[in-house]
Scaffold this motif. Structure first.
Motif, mmCIF file in Angstrom:
data_model
loop_
_atom_site.group_PDB
_atom_site.id
_atom_site.type_symbol
_atom_site.label_atom_id
_atom_site.label_comp_id
_atom_site.label_asym_id
_atom_site.label_seq_id
_atom_site.Cartn_x
_atom_site.Cartn_y
_atom_site.Cartn_z
ATOM 1 N N GLY A 64 0.424 -1.136 0.191
ATOM 2 C CA GLY A 64 0.570 -0.138 0.296
ATOM 3 C C GLY A 64 1.056 1.275 -0.240
ATOM 4 N N VAL A 65 0.765 2.649 1.181
ATOM 5 C CA VAL A 65 1.329 3.583 1.141
ATOM 6 C C VAL A 65 2.058 4.177 2.378
ATOM 7 C CG1 VAL A 65 0.158 4.743 -0.994
ATOM 8 C CG2 VAL A 65 -0.625 4.533 1.087
ATOM 9 N N GLU A 66 3.472 4.469 2.874
ATOM 10 C CA GLU A 66 3.704 5.352 4.401
ATOM 11 C C GLU A 66 4.149 6.050 4.106
ATOM 12 O OE1 GLU A 66 7.377 2.637 4.350
ATOM 13 O OE2 GLU A 66 5.907 1.620 4.866
ATOM 14 N N PRO A 67 4.097 6.935 4.605
ATOM 15 C CA PRO A 67 4.371 8.304 4.684
ATOM 16 C C PRO A 67 6.117 8.304 4.948
ATOM 17 C CG PRO A 67 2.038 8.136 6.492
ATOM 18 C CD PRO A 67 3.002 6.541 6.402
ATOM 19 N N THR A 68 6.311 9.626 4.237
ATOM 20 C CA THR A 68 7.741 9.649 4.378
ATOM 21 C C THR A 68 8.276 10.527 5.407
ATOM 22 O OG1 THR A 68 7.112 11.255 2.673
ATOM 23 C CG2 THR A 68 7.742 9.747 1.697
ATOM 24 N N ALA A 69 8.745 11.476 6.382
ATOM 25 C CA ALA A 69 9.550 11.953 6.787
ATOM 26 C C ALA A 69 8.129 13.356 6.956
ATOM 27 C CB ALA A 69 11.203 11.762 6.927
ATOM 28 N N TYR A 70 8.752 13.459 5.556
ATOM 29 C CA TYR A 70 8.059 14.751 4.576
ATOM 30 C C TYR A 70 6.250 14.943 5.006
ATOM 31 C CZ TYR A 70 12.359 15.723 2.201
ATOM 32 O OH TYR A 70 13.663 15.790 2.318
ATOM 33 N N GLY A 71 5.462 13.877 4.339
ATOM 34 C CA GLY A 71 4.684 13.416 4.857
ATOM 35 C C GLY A 71 4.025 13.133 6.473
ATOM 36 N N ARG A 72 4.451 12.228 7.104
ATOM 37 C CA ARG A 72 3.959 12.498 8.513
ATOM 38 C C ARG A 72 4.440 13.402 9.372
ATOM 39 N NH1 ARG A 72 7.996 8.596 7.827
ATOM 40 N NH2 ARG A 72 9.652 9.230 9.173
ATOM 41 N N ALA A 73 5.340 14.663 8.596
ATOM 42 C CA ALA A 73 5.427 16.367 9.216
ATOM 43 C C ALA A 73 4.198 16.961 8.946
ATOM 44 C CB ALA A 73 6.880 16.761 9.005
ATOM 45 N N PHE A 74 3.717 16.786 7.714
ATOM 46 C CA PHE A 74 2.331 17.320 6.745
ATOM 47 C C PHE A 74 1.371 16.870 7.776
ATOM 48 C CE2 PHE A 74 -0.243 18.661 3.522
ATOM 49 C CZ PHE A 74 0.021 20.117 3.832
ATOM 50 N N ILE A 75 1.012 15.495 8.260
ATOM 51 C CA ILE A 75 -0.255 14.823 8.583
ATOM 52 C C ILE A 75 -0.116 15.249 10.029
ATOM 53 C CG2 ILE A 75 -0.792 12.541 8.794
ATOM 54 C CD1 ILE A 75 0.283 11.060 7.017
ATOM 55 N N ASN A 76 0.963 15.393 10.654
ATOM 56 C CA ASN A 76 1.070 15.461 11.871
ATOM 57 C C ASN A 76 0.224 17.775 12.217
ATOM 58 O OD1 ASN A 76 2.451 14.007 13.556
ATOM 59 N ND2 ASN A 76 4.335 14.691 13.348
ATOM 60 N N CYS A 77 0.165 17.930 10.908
ATOM 61 C CA CYS A 77 -0.386 19.249 10.779
ATOM 62 C C CYS A 77 -1.476 19.650 11.062
ATOM 63 C CB CYS A 77 1.023 20.823 10.309
ATOM 64 S SG CYS A 77 -0.093 21.634 9.128
ATOM 65 N N GLY A 78 -1.866 18.753 9.885
ATOM 66 C CA GLY A 78 -3.600 18.330 9.247
ATOM 67 C C GLY A 78 -3.691 17.692 10.519
ATOM 68 N N THR A 79 -3.867 17.246 11.293
ATOM 69 C CA THR A 79 -4.193 16.272 12.919
ATOM 70 C C THR A 79 -4.610 17.564 13.300
ATOM 71 O OG1 THR A 79 -2.838 14.811 12.785
ATOM 72 C CG2 THR A 79 -3.863 15.025 14.705
ATOM 73 N N VAL A 80 -3.523 18.253 13.891
ATOM 74 C CA VAL A 80 -3.896 19.844 14.624
ATOM 75 C C VAL A 80 -4.461 20.851 14.327
ATOM 76 C CG1 VAL A 80 -2.613 21.742 15.412
ATOM 77 C CG2 VAL A 80 -1.168 19.743 15.624
ATOM 78 N N VAL A 81 -4.228 20.931 12.700
ATOM 79 C CA VAL A 81 -5.694 21.637 12.254
ATOM 80 C C VAL A 81 -6.987 21.146 12.384
ATOM 81 C CG1 VAL A 81 -6.230 22.121 9.938
ATOM 82 C CG2 VAL A 81 -4.325 22.656 10.189
ATOM 83 N N PHE A 82 -7.065 19.775 12.219
ATOM 84 C CA PHE A 82 -8.507 19.575 11.885
ATOM 85 C C PHE A 82 -8.929 19.855 13.722
ATOM 86 C CE2 PHE A 82 -7.423 18.086 8.012
ATOM 87 C CZ PHE A 82 -9.240 18.150 6.928
ATOM 88 N N ASP A 83 -8.419 19.155 14.577
ATOM 89 C CA ASP A 83 -8.589 18.785 16.011
ATOM 90 C C ASP A 83 -8.867 20.658 16.230
ATOM 91 O OD1 ASP A 83 -8.638 17.607 18.935
ATOM 92 O OD2 ASP A 83 -6.957 19.220 18.815
ATOM 93 N N GLU A 84 -8.261 21.691 15.905
ATOM 94 C CA GLU A 84 -8.155 22.772 16.075
ATOM 95 C C GLU A 84 -10.001 23.550 15.593
ATOM 96 O OE1 GLU A 84 -7.205 25.402 18.554
ATOM 97 O OE2 GLU A 84 -5.749 23.369 19.136
#
Length: 323
Positions: A64-84
């Motif tokens: 399948g797919v898995e996040p790169t280091a860049y992907g994990r950083a951006f996913i963390n950002c997205g998690t914060v955005v939706f949580d806020e």
């Protein structure tokens, strides 16, 4: 390139939502099914995001797919955005109707059994539309869930530093007591030396339990080796039920005995066990928009735990269970 040209006009919340779904499922096909959109739309969205950011966000593999280091950083950002965003909607809903909202609570075993359900019940009597989700685990795991924004607050007791990204508030000091069932022969004694209990059948938490080092240190401070338990379990329910049979001894927090006094059929034994009291704490994530329902819960918990914050709170006289 300016931020507004590179990101502000080219990355949408929908794009973040799709990326989070792909990362969670590990598959563009499963993400497409879950979001009820086509796989080509998923692929194009991810490709457009990678082009806008100038980095690869996902690695494609046979599984399948898995996040790169860049992907994990951006996913963390997205998690914060939706949580806020979720927090903002909660605040608006609470302003329009303070009886409505949801709360995600984490708790370690001693407080899941009695204290946390009691506080939820007290709130439910006044706020009929509050929905609560409760997760039971050990304190380090709960802190991890807070960082992942999967919990609003956690109740736990630990001797290690939580970390600069978390905020903790001590609710009360929790003492530990040796207890026996009401039919146990030791429950009728007025004074007991700890040494005479060493050969009794004990039920104890596992060695990886956070409380075990304190128990072990308590026995050694008393000049004794910890007893070899007949039963070992991290389950609070297992330990209390076995003690209630009248055969076993165990060590329980004063808060468990106090808040479960109407249900538990056991008695604190008159024996000195030199275990240092540990603070029970409510832990939240620093610099996170407060959940107004969480504030209600914490305020109610402060009131509910008042017996343990007043002088003498948590002492044997306040936690003896008579059945």
């Amino acid at each position: 390139m300016q931020w507004s040209d590179r990101i502000g006009r080219r990355v949408k919340l929908r794009d973040l939502h799709i990326l989070l779904a792909v990362a969670k499922t590990g598959s563009m096909i499963r993400a497409a099914d879950g979001l009820a959109i086509s796989q080509p739309v998923i692929s194009k969205t991810i490709s457009d995001l990678e082009h806008a950011l100038g980095v690869r966000l996902l690695d494609r593999t046979a599984q399948g797919v898995e996040p790169t280091a860049y992907g994990r950083a951006f996913i963390n950002c997205g998690t914060v955005v939706f949580d806020e965003l979720r927090r903002g909607v909660q605040a608006i809903e609470f302003l329009s109707d303070p009886t409505f909202g949801d709360l995600r609570i984490g708790g370690a075993a001693p407080w899941i059994d009695e204290m946390i359900p009691a506080v939820i019940a007290r709130l439910a009597d006044r706020y009929l539309l509050i929905e609560s989700q409760v997760t039971e685990s050990n304190t380090p795991t709960l802190c991890g869930l807070l960082r992942e924004r999967r919990l609003d607050l956690a109740i736990g007791r630990t001797s290690f530093a939580f970390g600069e990204d978390l905020v903790s508030e001590a609710l009360f000091e929790d003492h530990m007591f040796v207890v026996a069932g009401m039919s146990n022969r030791w429950s009728r004694r007025r004074k007991i030396d700890l040494a005479v209990l060493m050969d009794e059948p004990w039920v104890m938490p596992e060695a990886d339990n956070l409380i075990w080092p304190l128990i072990e240190e308590g026995f050694r401070t008393a000049g004794l080796n910890p007893p070899a338990p007949q039963v070992v379990s991290n389950s609070m329910a297992i330990r209390t039920r076995l003690v209630e049979t009248g055969r076993f001894l165990t060590i329980l927090p004063g808060s468990t005995l106090h808040f479960g006094a109407r249900r538990l059929r056991m008695k604190v034994l008159p024996v000195t066990l030199p275990i240092q009291a540990q603070p029970v704490q409510v832990v939240t994530l620093r610099n996170r928009t407060p959940n107004p329902i969480a504030k209600l819960f914490i305020d109610e918990m402060r009131v509910f735990t008042t017996p343990f914050t007043t002088p003498g709170g948590g002492r044997r006289s306040r936690v003896t269970v008579t059945g």
